[in-house]
Motif scaffolding. Structure first.
Motif, PDB file in Angstrom:
ATOM      1  N   ASP A 166       0.570   0.002  -1.230  1.00 28.86           N
ATOM      2  CA  ASP A 166       0.182  -1.286  -1.796  1.00 28.86           C
ATOM      3  C   ASP A 166       1.378  -1.794  -2.595  1.00 28.86           C
ATOM      4  OD1 ASP A 166      -0.820  -3.438  -3.099  1.00 28.86           O
ATOM      5  OD2 ASP A 166      -2.468  -2.392  -4.099  1.00 28.86           O
ATOM      6  N   ARG A 167       2.087  -2.799  -2.043  1.00 31.68           N
ATOM      7  CA  ARG A 167       3.297  -3.304  -2.686  1.00 31.68           C
ATOM      8  C   ARG A 167       3.070  -4.666  -3.338  1.00 31.68           C
ATOM      9  NH1 ARG A 167       8.539  -2.511   1.003  1.00 31.68           N
ATOM     10  NH2 ARG A 167       7.769  -4.463   1.915  1.00 31.68           N
ATOM     11  N   SER A 168       1.809  -5.033  -3.541  1.00 29.49           N
ATOM     12  CA  SER A 168       1.519  -6.364  -4.075  1.00 29.49           C
ATOM     13  C   SER A 168       2.148  -6.585  -5.446  1.00 29.49           C
ATOM     14  CB  SER A 168       0.007  -6.586  -4.151  1.00 29.49           C
ATOM     15  OG  SER A 168      -0.606  -5.611  -4.976  1.00 29.49           O
ATOM     16  N   ALA A 169       2.227  -5.521  -6.257  1.00 30.74           N
ATOM     17  CA  ALA A 169       2.785  -5.677  -7.602  1.00 30.74           C
ATOM     18  C   ALA A 169       4.299  -5.875  -7.575  1.00 30.74           C
ATOM     19  CB  ALA A 169       2.453  -4.454  -8.454  1.00 30.74           C
ATOM     20  N   ILE A 170       4.956  -5.461  -6.476  1.00 34.09           N
ATOM     21  CA  ILE A 170       6.405  -5.549  -6.390  1.00 34.09           C
ATOM     22  C   ILE A 170       6.861  -6.728  -5.555  1.00 34.09           C
ATOM     23  CG2 ILE A 170       8.490  -4.343  -5.618  1.00 34.09           C
ATOM     24  CD1 ILE A 170       7.215  -3.204  -8.128  1.00 34.09           C
ATOM     25  N   SER A 171       6.280  -6.866  -4.347  1.00 31.83           N
ATOM     26  CA  SER A 171       6.769  -7.879  -3.417  1.00 31.83           C
ATOM     27  C   SER A 171       5.868  -9.093  -3.316  1.00 31.83           C
ATOM     28  CB  SER A 171       6.919  -7.260  -2.019  1.00 31.83           C
ATOM     29  OG  SER A 171       5.646  -6.932  -1.493  1.00 31.83           O
ATOM     30  N   GLY A 172       4.613  -9.003  -3.821  1.00 32.13           N
ATOM     31  CA  GLY A 172       3.686 -10.114  -3.694  1.00 32.13           C
ATOM     32  C   GLY A 172       2.933 -10.108  -2.383  1.00 32.13           C
ATOM     33  N   GLU A 173       3.141  -9.086  -1.530  1.00 35.46           N
ATOM     34  CA  GLU A 173       2.415  -9.018  -0.272  1.00 35.46           C
ATOM     35  C   GLU A 173       0.941  -8.761  -0.546  1.00 35.46           C
ATOM     36  OE1 GLU A 173       5.248  -6.925   2.890  1.00 35.46           O
ATOM     37  OE2 GLU A 173       5.458  -6.073   0.886  1.00 35.46           O
ATOM     38  N   SER A 174       0.083  -9.544   0.093  1.00 35.57           N
ATOM     39  CA  SER A 174      -1.344  -9.480  -0.233  1.00 35.57           C
ATOM     40  C   SER A 174      -2.034  -8.273   0.361  1.00 35.57           C
ATOM     41  CB  SER A 174      -2.041 -10.752   0.261  1.00 35.57           C
ATOM     42  OG  SER A 174      -1.821 -10.933   1.646  1.00 35.57           O
ATOM     43  N   LEU A 175      -1.516  -7.725   1.474  1.00 35.41           N
ATOM     44  CA  LEU A 175      -2.166  -6.610   2.156  1.00 35.41           C
ATOM     45  C   LEU A 175      -1.269  -5.378   2.111  1.00 35.41           C
ATOM     46  CD1 LEU A 175      -3.531  -8.538   5.259  1.00 35.41           C
ATOM     47  CD2 LEU A 175      -4.838  -7.745   3.285  1.00 35.41           C
ATOM     48  N   PRO A 176      -1.858  -4.186   2.020  1.00 38.09           N
ATOM     49  CA  PRO A 176      -1.068  -2.955   2.010  1.00 38.09           C
ATOM     50  C   PRO A 176      -0.224  -2.817   3.276  1.00 38.09           C
ATOM     51  CG  PRO A 176      -3.306  -2.527   1.306  1.00 38.09           C
ATOM     52  CD  PRO A 176      -3.293  -3.926   1.840  1.00 38.09           C
ATOM     53  N   LEU A 177       0.865  -2.073   3.155  1.00 35.22           N
ATOM     54  CA  LEU A 177       1.839  -1.944   4.232  1.00 35.22           C
ATOM     55  C   LEU A 177       1.870  -0.516   4.754  1.00 35.22           C
ATOM     56  CD1 LEU A 177       4.257  -3.286   5.793  1.00 35.22           C
ATOM     57  CD2 LEU A 177       5.713  -2.359   3.974  1.00 35.22           C
ATOM     58  N   HIS A 178       1.807  -0.386   6.081  1.00 37.68           N
ATOM     59  CA  HIS A 178       1.920   0.917   6.723  1.00 37.68           C
ATOM     60  C   HIS A 178       3.380   1.159   7.067  1.00 37.68           C
ATOM     61  CE1 HIS A 178       1.785   3.781  10.155  1.00 37.68           C
ATOM     62  NE2 HIS A 178       0.832   4.332   9.415  1.00 37.68           N
ATOM     63  N   ILE A 179       3.967   2.256   6.562  1.00 40.85           N
ATOM     64  CA  ILE A 179       5.359   2.572   6.862  1.00 40.85           C
ATOM     65  C   ILE A 179       5.426   3.925   7.561  1.00 40.85           C
ATOM     66  CG2 ILE A 179       6.206   1.215   4.920  1.00 40.85           C
ATOM     67  CD1 ILE A 179       6.759   3.834   3.443  1.00 40.85           C
ATOM     68  N   SER A 180       6.489   4.112   8.332  1.00 41.09           N
ATOM     69  CA  SER A 180       6.674   5.342   9.098  1.00 41.09           C
ATOM     70  C   SER A 180       7.835   6.156   8.546  1.00 41.09           C
ATOM     71  CB  SER A 180       6.922   5.014  10.582  1.00 41.09           C
ATOM     72  OG  SER A 180       5.838   4.279  11.114  1.00 41.09           O
ATOM     73  N   ARG A 181       8.001   7.349   9.097  1.00 43.27           N
ATOM     74  CA  ARG A 181       9.047   8.264   8.639  1.00 43.27           C
ATOM     75  C   ARG A 181      10.411   7.576   8.595  1.00 43.27           C
ATOM     76  NH1 ARG A 181       8.655  13.728   9.120  1.00 43.27           N
ATOM     77  NH2 ARG A 181       7.093  13.481  10.783  1.00 43.27           N
ATOM     78  N   GLY A 188       7.290   1.479  -7.999  1.00 47.58           N
ATOM     79  CA  GLY A 188       6.323   0.484  -8.433  1.00 47.58           C
ATOM     80  C   GLY A 188       5.227   0.245  -7.417  1.00 47.58           C
ATOM     81  N   SER A 189       5.435   0.677  -6.154  1.00 45.07           N
ATOM     82  CA  SER A 189       4.376   0.596  -5.149  1.00 45.07           C
ATOM     83  C   SER A 189       3.320   1.655  -5.446  1.00 45.07           C
ATOM     84  CB  SER A 189       4.950   0.815  -3.743  1.00 45.07           C
ATOM     85  OG  SER A 189       5.990  -0.088  -3.459  1.00 45.07           O
ATOM     86  N   THR A 190       2.102   1.406  -4.977  1.00 43.66           N
ATOM     87  CA  THR A 190       1.006   2.351  -5.189  1.00 43.66           C
ATOM     88  C   THR A 190       0.620   2.987  -3.859  1.00 43.66           C
ATOM     89  OG1 THR A 190       0.152   1.046  -7.026  1.00 43.66           O
ATOM     90  CG2 THR A 190      -1.347   2.637  -6.042  1.00 43.66           C
ATOM     91  N   ASN A 191       0.434   4.293  -3.853  1.00 46.55           N
ATOM     92  CA  ASN A 191       0.017   4.993  -2.638  1.00 46.55           C
ATOM     93  C   ASN A 191      -1.445   4.690  -2.361  1.00 46.55           C
ATOM     94  OD1 ASN A 191      -0.413   6.672  -0.504  1.00 46.55           O
ATOM     95  ND2 ASN A 191      -0.173   8.597  -1.656  1.00 46.55           N
ATOM     96  N   ALA A 192      -1.699   3.902  -1.317  1.00 49.93           N
ATOM     97  CA  ALA A 192      -3.067   3.516  -0.961  1.00 49.93           C
ATOM     98  C   ALA A 192      -3.660   4.408   0.108  1.00 49.93           C
ATOM     99  CB  ALA A 192      -3.086   2.060  -0.492  1.00 49.93           C
ATOM    100  N   GLY A 193      -2.910   5.418   0.554  1.00 46.77           N
ATOM    101  CA  GLY A 193      -3.410   6.326   1.581  1.00 46.77           C
ATOM    102  C   GLY A 193      -3.366   7.767   1.112  1.00 46.77           C
ATOM    103  N   ASP A 194      -3.198   8.679   2.052  1.00 46.26           N
ATOM    104  CA  ASP A 194      -3.121  10.093   1.708  1.00 46.26           C
ATOM    105  C   ASP A 194      -1.774  10.433   1.081  1.00 46.26           C
ATOM    106  OD1 ASP A 194      -5.643  10.494   2.592  1.00 46.26           O
ATOM    107  OD2 ASP A 194      -5.086  11.383   4.517  1.00 46.26           O
ATOM    108  N   ALA A 195      -1.685  11.624   0.511  1.00 47.95           N
ATOM    109  CA  ALA A 195      -0.448  12.066  -0.129  1.00 47.95           C
ATOM    110  C   ALA A 195       0.686  12.122   0.888  1.00 47.95           C
ATOM    111  CB  ALA A 195      -0.653  13.429  -0.771  1.00 47.95           C
ATOM    112  N   PHE A 196       1.907  11.835   0.428  1.00 50.70           N
ATOM    113  CA  PHE A 196       3.064  11.916   1.318  1.00 50.70           C
ATOM    114  C   PHE A 196       4.263  12.425   0.533  1.00 50.70           C
ATOM    115  CE2 PHE A 196       3.097   7.573  -0.389  1.00 50.70           C
ATOM    116  CZ  PHE A 196       4.409   7.440  -0.838  1.00 50.70           C
TER     117      PHE A 196
END
Length: 627
Positions: A166-181, A188-196
């Motif tokens: 969840d990068r809304s607090a940093i980038s202003g993106e309204s929806l959480p972002l899925h990133i890969s390896r 400042g981003s928040t982990n909205a999924g499982d631990a990584f």
């Protein structure tokens, strides 16, 4: 001396001046004139000494204020034995500075809460185990564990298969972002999924979040301090006062007439009217759920001509909402939502929680799912009332659907598609989006009618999303894909068109809020950092409160100016009367007290200000409670 110490000192000065005046009147009534003179002098001396010190400091800064008139009147009164008049002036002046200090009592707090959002420690891999280390101990190359709900402490690269941020607090993106390896995860981003797992690429002090903190501090330091509204008339009034006093003394040879002129000229209408009107306006704004941190920002609000708005959580609600439900198997829309939300009760994904909230809002009963398995950032599988249900992204659900996807609706920019399969068959799709707040168009039109000449959008989100969301609003400009420092640059650039108000809610907005002439934070659900950096906090989650706040600021400033003009006009008439010998110094001080009372009563009209726009002035019971 800090702010609390200064307030206590001003309170003590007022109490000392009042005590000296009352004690002197008491012993004078008992026939002890000498003791009365001593008591009045004792009450005046600390006020006058403090005033002289402040005048010297102001002169070193190149500032000339109306305090000089008050110092001259007290000094002349003491020098020529008019100690009672001096005591009255001391009480008036110390009372005025006390009220002004009270008006500034809502000043901004320190930025400590901005740093408080980032954890003080991080979990680092060490020799096959984990250890908690301070942020300052993290070095580039360290491998960190980021648990669900944790805030990413430093910039780094993802070494797990995937993560959901969840990068809304940093980038202003309204929806959480899925990133890969291998993708970058910003601090400042928040982990909205499982631990990584994350490999740090920067130290904490050089990371994105720490940079935002520095931007806020620099912007606040660079903002020029507000001069008091009263001081804008200081030079002219000071010149008129000195001219009349000197003329009275020179033409009559009686120094007491000059003293009387100076006493009547004590600028309490200016010193008192402005803070009283502004404090009353501040209280009135709070009634509408708008907290304004001091009289300076409040007075500036009355002159705002440019408004810059953030998108996510400000112009939009900031939470995904259902915009469409499509059935693929003759299943009703409510049943599609019920089954999807029932299974999503087991997920902490923001979209999943939005579905649960929407289902409960429709009054749907949600059974407890069983045998739940979640693939972070992709979807959930489980049993709902004995039926095998899968919900999530179209690829995930198609993989678990025997008949495939069967096609899906076209998506607008910024929308998210949630698919649902039941017992191996595709059942339907739910389209999620972050829509504009209700009544946004009408609010912007109202602001334009109220005097706002330029309205711009500044967002960290993608340009196509921003254009779709703001279509038809008639904005004067749209800036998308902005970083926090670019938002600051936009604010500074727009200042050439007049005072700028910036409205935002996220950590990424905090530097721009601090740089703007007036920063407004969505305090109900916004980040603590933006609330700390802002001059104004909306305590209720309604952006339409900006209109009433601006109306109240303009009306309060108008009342303050009316009070000043009327008070100074009466003072000038009193000065002329004193110059011709119709008023003694004590009579002049008492006349000035009458003028002060009239000015204060007029200034208190700000407590009854009603915003002009009926669409935004209504306050429901719920919001009254919240404010």
């Amino acid at each position: 001396m800090d702010k609390i110490g200064t307030d206590r000192f001003k309170t003590a000065l007022l109490l000392f001046a009042v005590a000296g005046l009352i004690a002197g009147l008491g012993v004078y009534a008992a026939g002890q004139q000498h003791l009365a003179t001593l008591a009045w002098t004792a009450g005046v001396t600390p006020v006058l000494a403090t005033l002289v010190v402040e005048i010297l400091r102001s002169l070193r800064r190149g500032e000339v204020g109306l305090d000089i008139v008050a110092a001259l009147s007290m000094t002349a009164a003491l020098a020529f034995g008019e100690t009672l008049a001096a005591a009255v002036v001391a009480v008036m002046f110390s009372g005025g500075t006390f009220l002004e200090s009270f008006a500034e009592g809502r000043a901004r707090r320190e930025m400590h809460s901005l740093l408080a959002r980032v954890p003080r420690t991080a979990t680092r891999h060490r020799k096959g185990g984990f250890e908690e280390v301070p942020l300052d101990a993290i070095e580039p190359g360290d491998r960190l564990l980021i648990r669900q709900g944790d805030v990413v402490p430093v910039d780094g690269n993802l070494v797990s298969a995937s993560a959901f941020l969840d990068r809304s607090a940093i980038s202003g993106e309204s929806l959480p972002l899925h990133i890969s390896r291998g993708a970058e995860a910003l601090s400042g981003s928040t982990n909205a999924g499982d631990a990584f797992n994350l490999v740090a690429t920067q130290r904490a002090a050089q990371s994105t979040y720490a940079g935002i903190v520095r931007l806020v501090e620099e912007a606040q330091r660079s903002k020029a301090p507000m001069s008091r509204l009263a001081d804008r008339w200081s030079l002219g009034f000071l010149a008129v006062t000195v001219a009349i006093a000197c003329a009275a003394w020179w033409l009559t040879g009686d120094p007491i007439r000059a003293v009387a002129v100076l006493v009547v000229a004590t600028p309490c209408p200016l010193i008192l009217a402005v803070p009283v009107a502004l404090v009353a306006g501040l209280s009135r704004a709070a009634h509408f759920g708008v907290l304004i941190k001091g009289a300076g920002p409040f007075e500036t609000m009355a002159r705002i001509r440019t408004l810059i708005l953030d998108k996510t959580g400000t112009l939009t609600d900031g939470r995904p909402q259902i915009v469409a439900i499509e059935s693929r198997d003759n299943m009703s829309q409510d049943e599609i939502l019920r089954l999807a939300a029932a299974l999503d009760q087991a997920s902490k994904h923001p979209v999943a929680q939005a579905l649960v909230t929407a289902a409960k809002a429709r009054g749907l009963m949600l059974p407890i799912p069983s045998e739940v398995a979640e693939v972070p950032g992709e979807g959930v599988i489980g049993l709902v009332e004995g039926r095998r249900v899968s919900v999530g992204g179209i690829g995930f659900v198609t993989h678990h659907s025997e008949a495939g996807s069967g096609g899906h609706p076209a998506l607008a920019a910024g929308s998210v598609l949630v698919a649902l399969a039941v017992d191996g068959r595709m059942a339907g799709h739910l389209v999620m989006s972050d829509p504009l707040r209700a009544g946004t168009g009408a609010m912007l039109d109202s602001l334009r009618r109220g005097g706002i000449s330029r309205i711009l959008l500044a967002t960290g989100d993608r340009i196509e999303v921003a254009e779709r969301i703001t279509k038809g609003l008639g904005l004067d400009g749209l800036r998308a894909g902005l970083t926090p420092d670019q938002k600051v640059l936009l604010v500074l650039t727009e200042r050439k068109n007049g005072p700028v108000m910036m409205v935002g809610d996220g950590v990424n907005d905090a530097p721009a809020l601090a740089a703007a002439d007036v920063g407004v934070a969505m305090g109900a659900r916004g980040a603590a950092a933006s609330a700390e950096a802002a001059d104004v906090v909306l305590l209720v989650d309604r952006i339409d409160r900006i209109g009433p706040a601006l109306d109240i600021a303009r009306a309060s400033r108008r009342i303050a100016i009316e009070s000043v003009v009327a008070g100074i006009g009466l003072s000038v008439l009193g000065m002329i009367a004193a110059a011709f010998g119709y008023l003694s110094p004590v009579q002049g001080a008492l006349l000035q007290e009458v003028i002060d009372v009239a000015v204060i009563l007029n200034a208190l009209r700000a407590l009854r200000i009603t915003p002009q726009d009926p669409a935004t002035s209504a306050v429901d019971t719920k919001d009254r409670t919240a404010s």
